[in-house]
Design a protein around this motif. Sequence first.
Motif, PDB file in Angstrom:
ATOM      1  N   LEU A  83      -8.740   8.329  10.303  1.00 17.86           N
ATOM      2  CA  LEU A  83      -9.125   8.968   9.046  1.00 17.86           C
ATOM      3  C   LEU A  83     -10.644   9.025   8.988  1.00 17.86           C
ATOM      4  O   LEU A  83     -11.313   8.001   9.181  1.00 17.86           O
ATOM      5  CB  LEU A  83      -8.607   8.192   7.833  1.00 17.86           C
ATOM      6  CG  LEU A  83      -7.102   8.224   7.544  1.00 17.86           C
ATOM      7  CD1 LEU A  83      -6.810   7.427   6.284  1.00 17.86           C
ATOM      8  CD2 LEU A  83      -6.588   9.652   7.407  1.00 17.86           C
ATOM      9  N   PHE A 140      -7.405  11.431  -0.069  1.00 14.80           N
ATOM     10  CA  PHE A 140      -6.886  10.168   0.475  1.00 14.80           C
ATOM     11  C   PHE A 140      -5.872   9.565  -0.496  1.00 14.80           C
ATOM     12  O   PHE A 140      -4.842   9.024  -0.081  1.00 14.80           O
ATOM     13  CB  PHE A 140      -8.073   9.221   0.710  1.00 14.80           C
ATOM     14  CG  PHE A 140      -7.713   7.927   1.402  1.00 14.80           C
ATOM     15  CD1 PHE A 140      -6.589   7.800   2.209  1.00 14.80           C
ATOM     16  CD2 PHE A 140      -8.536   6.811   1.246  1.00 14.80           C
ATOM     17  CE1 PHE A 140      -6.281   6.599   2.834  1.00 14.80           C
ATOM     18  CE2 PHE A 140      -8.242   5.613   1.870  1.00 14.80           C
ATOM     19  CZ  PHE A 140      -7.109   5.507   2.665  1.00 14.80           C
ATOM     20  N   VAL A 156      -2.412   4.615  10.964  1.00 15.22           N
ATOM     21  CA  VAL A 156      -3.876   4.599  11.003  1.00 15.22           C
ATOM     22  C   VAL A 156      -4.425   3.329  11.645  1.00 15.22           C
ATOM     23  O   VAL A 156      -4.048   2.212  11.285  1.00 15.22           O
ATOM     24  CB  VAL A 156      -4.461   4.753   9.584  1.00 15.22           C
ATOM     25  CG1 VAL A 156      -5.972   4.517   9.579  1.00 15.22           C
ATOM     26  CG2 VAL A 156      -4.161   6.145   9.030  1.00 15.22           C
ATOM     27  N   VAL A 159     -10.650   3.907  10.304  1.00 14.60           N
ATOM     28  CA  VAL A 159     -11.126   4.648   9.132  1.00 14.60           C
ATOM     29  C   VAL A 159     -12.649   4.693   9.197  1.00 14.60           C
ATOM     30  O   VAL A 159     -13.316   3.652   9.254  1.00 14.60           O
ATOM     31  CB  VAL A 159     -10.673   3.996   7.809  1.00 14.60           C
ATOM     32  CG1 VAL A 159     -11.318   4.713   6.620  1.00 14.60           C
ATOM     33  CG2 VAL A 159      -9.164   4.024   7.677  1.00 14.60           C
ATOM     34  N   LEU A 180      -8.308   1.623   0.419  1.00 14.46           N
ATOM     35  CA  LEU A 180      -8.379   0.976   1.734  1.00 14.46           C
ATOM     36  C   LEU A 180      -7.467  -0.247   1.783  1.00 14.46           C
ATOM     37  O   LEU A 180      -6.800  -0.503   2.801  1.00 14.46           O
ATOM     38  CB  LEU A 180      -9.824   0.568   2.051  1.00 14.46           C
ATOM     39  CG  LEU A 180     -10.818   1.707   2.323  1.00 14.46           C
ATOM     40  CD1 LEU A 180     -12.221   1.147   2.500  1.00 14.46           C
ATOM     41  CD2 LEU A 180     -10.399   2.514   3.550  1.00 14.46           C
ATOM     42  N   ARG A 196     -12.670  -0.591  10.291  1.00 17.37           N
ATOM     43  CA  ARG A 196     -13.455   0.103   9.266  1.00 17.37           C
ATOM     44  C   ARG A 196     -14.873   0.341   9.782  1.00 17.37           C
ATOM     45  O   ARG A 196     -15.526  -0.598  10.244  1.00 17.37           O
ATOM     46  CB  ARG A 196     -13.506  -0.735   7.983  1.00 17.37           C
ATOM     47  CG  ARG A 196     -12.135  -1.122   7.453  1.00 17.37           C
ATOM     48  CD  ARG A 196     -12.236  -2.172   6.365  1.00 17.37           C
ATOM     49  NE  ARG A 196     -10.911  -2.654   5.970  1.00 17.37           N
ATOM     50  CZ  ARG A 196     -10.510  -2.814   4.715  1.00 17.37           C
ATOM     51  NH1 ARG A 196     -11.340  -2.567   3.722  1.00 17.37           N
ATOM     52  NH2 ARG A 196      -9.290  -3.248   4.444  1.00 17.37           N
TER      53      ARG A 196
END
Length: 948
Positions: A83, A140, A156, A159, A180, A196
């Motif tokens: 993402l 999102f 996922v 991100v 998140l 992240r």
Amino acid sequence: MNTTVFSKLHPKIQQILKEKQILNPTEPQKKAVPEIIKGSHVLLIAPTGHGKTESALLPVFHEFLKQKEKNQAFSKEVGNSILYITPLRALNRDMLKRTISWGESLNISVAVRHGDTTQSERVKQSRKPPDMLITTPETFQILFVGKNLRSHIHKVRWVIIDEIHELAHDERGAQLAVALERLEQLTKQKSHSFQRIGLSATVGAPEEVARYLGGLCKENIFRPVKTVSIDAIKKIDLTVEMPKVEERDFVESARLTLDPRSFAALRRCKTLIDDHVSTLFFTNTRDGAEILSSRFHIWAPGYPIGVHHGSLSKHARIEAEDQFKSNELKTLICTSSLELGIDVGDTDFIIQYNSPREVTRIVQRIGRSGHRIGKTSKGVIISTTPEDLAESLVIARKTLARELEVSSVRKNPLSVLCNQIISTSLATGRIHEETLFQILKRSYPFSSLEEKRFHEIVDQLIRQRSIWYENGYLGKRRNSRNYFLDNISMIPDEKFFVAVDISSRKNVGKLDERFVLNMGVEGQRFILSGRPWKIIQMEEEKVLIAPDQELGEAPSWTGEDIPVPFDVAMEVGKLRRLIDHNQDLPDYPCNIETLDEIKNQIKNQKEKNLIVPSDKIFTLEVENRHLIINGCCGTKVNETIGRILSALLAQSIGESVGITNDAYRIHLELPYRMSAEKIKDLFFSTSADSLEYLLSTMLKNSTFIRWQLVHAARKFGALRKDFDYKNIGIKKLFTLFDHTPIFDEALDKLIWERMDILHAKYIFQQIQDGNITLVIQKLSPIGLAGMETIKGLMAPQRADRIILKALKNRIEETRITLACINCTKKWHVHIKNAPSHPICPKCDAIKIAALPQYRENEMDVLKKKKTTDADKKEIKRLYKNASLILSYGKPALITLMGRGIGPDTAARLLRRYDPVDLQRNKDTLYDLIKDIHKAEIKYAQTRGFWDA
């Protein structure tokens, strides 16, 4: 090929890098790629144009290819693996262009999903999700709700949040932080987590943003985030100028209905644009962009200049971007719409018109030039007033010294809490309250959320029937989906009308509700997309418009004012103090002539035997019912202090007290003349520790909070999106939500956005400790500076004394040309220095005409032997001009120099007064000034006028 970084990447990626002739990694890539490959959560802070995006994408693509090759289950699983989240749709479009070729070469599917994505593309993504999805924070949120979309994001692993500084500190950011953690909860169900990565060019508080990005893995334990910081201020060549007004500027400024100083700035900007290949021209507001663009088009027809801001249609913005990149346009006048990482080609210069007001703003903006590795970012700040100049110099010095503002994340925004409780209930169908509470607590904005407060919000939502509750579980109700669709975004709801060109039927841009309600009548002229238009027809959701030749209003766009930080304003005060005391100044990036503009302002103040307000001295200046507190405290601190003082005064005298403020002064409008000592005493009698309580109490009982109250109630779902507060009395609204979390949220957000209690306490303490001195004096030039800006020359239909004094002061500073009707002798003088009844120094004649200096050539008609009909009319005007001056003296000079006031209008105004009374009675003179003010407003409304 570098053996330490690029050699670590997948062979396919290395091959593409070779083909693209990218052989040496940038500094951000050297430091970030290894950390990302290791699996660390990473916050990368690096200058624009240093391969920051590739620093994140290349190692993520590397890891994706590795997983695909080695993990059979991963390769077979359907869903989004990566993402990429940006704050703007335009950034989404740019990212797609930049990554699509990489994706095709590496067999990684890439797609964009946001509000502009077509229905067919959404269906396609639902059936066959891309490996990498580029999206916005709002979209999102939608990914959690749709059954297929929700199943896709289970996969996922990475991100990436681009321009993370834009999101971390507001409600959008809080919503994203919770999302998140909701994603973390989903991926856990598949026995994995995700990495992240945050990207930014300007972060003043890296530790705060790192905590925002990482959240908490356990109670009170933050996830480790590796901050990789490359010098956030790359090579910068930044200067500040305040262009001198030249003789030619007077003529052109009159034609363009601009102040001569503003036209001088415009002229200098054009020279700088001509000297460069591709220039981005930043201004702080959308109406400012429209005004400047429209003046350029009139002044230099056909000049390759465009305009770009958020209220233009998507088509108009993309067209402007493409024309700029292809060099069809030499410059784009823009706002923050081009501040972030949108690709605008090889920009080689930046102009910032007037102070950017924050260091981070100019860092972001100037970073758009020299957008290549090793290049220097070049730019200039063009100022138009001494006060703006001082602020610009301080910001430029701080920029070059790498002193970015430190910002913080707002904790526990209740409107976001409410939004996420309803959204999560909708997405899951039902969820245990403890599970949801822990998800919220893992996000940094809600890490300090108390369980009691959480249950208060849940109870509020149950009473509203927004969710149901049973045996510890929360679940969706029928209207939960309606709420979600109305509140996907945390941006305040604003109604806009589409402006449509009646001939081409093309959307030109958007007009906000306030402009349409106030100005939206057929025939009304206005400026949009840098050009004049006229309203042809009003429809329910759109306004039909046609091109026009005359100038008009720029549409109203609210919420654009950028607050000046406390530290910047205090240094402006320090700069004044150093000049006042003839002390050495820091190395400000300007020439001697530019610095002299500030020195002359200080000199002018001192010549009148007045104290110069600074960081160590605040002046209290009284004029009848008006009191100005000159304090260099910044926008939010002066707002805080002003609100508290006005409330305390109102309470003590039993009448309301008006307030306006800017970064350098507070203006109190009193019900009657009052001793400044009374206000001075308030600074000493009010405890610094009591300010927070006083402010909260005052705001709770004021109408100042109503806008936030309506917004908060909408975000809670307590009011419909289309609710119009005018349909219910304000008192009823207050009664309805008093002592509820909704009221608490409205108050908290108002204080967070508009006030600065911490520094207000500091100022009160410094005054009480004697470190800041309060001085009472009469109204000064510095006190008056900006008063027309605060009140707005066109805004008040009823002028008060302080505005009239500012107007009189402005006119008296005008340099004029006097001409003898008898011998045609001409000479120059400032009105303030002109004699009451001027006499010709050559022939002693007493019939003297006056014109602004830039129009003195009009007097040459007096020398002509052969005259046309037009000449005869002009001679008649000059004779009438001279007759008025002979009869009324200096009051006639003042009247004739009003904007848009000719001899006929001046005669109409002056004949109301006795000439002797005008000369002797100050109050009578101010009555005349009031009439001049009204005449200027009428001229502005009928001819299109901006004192930019």
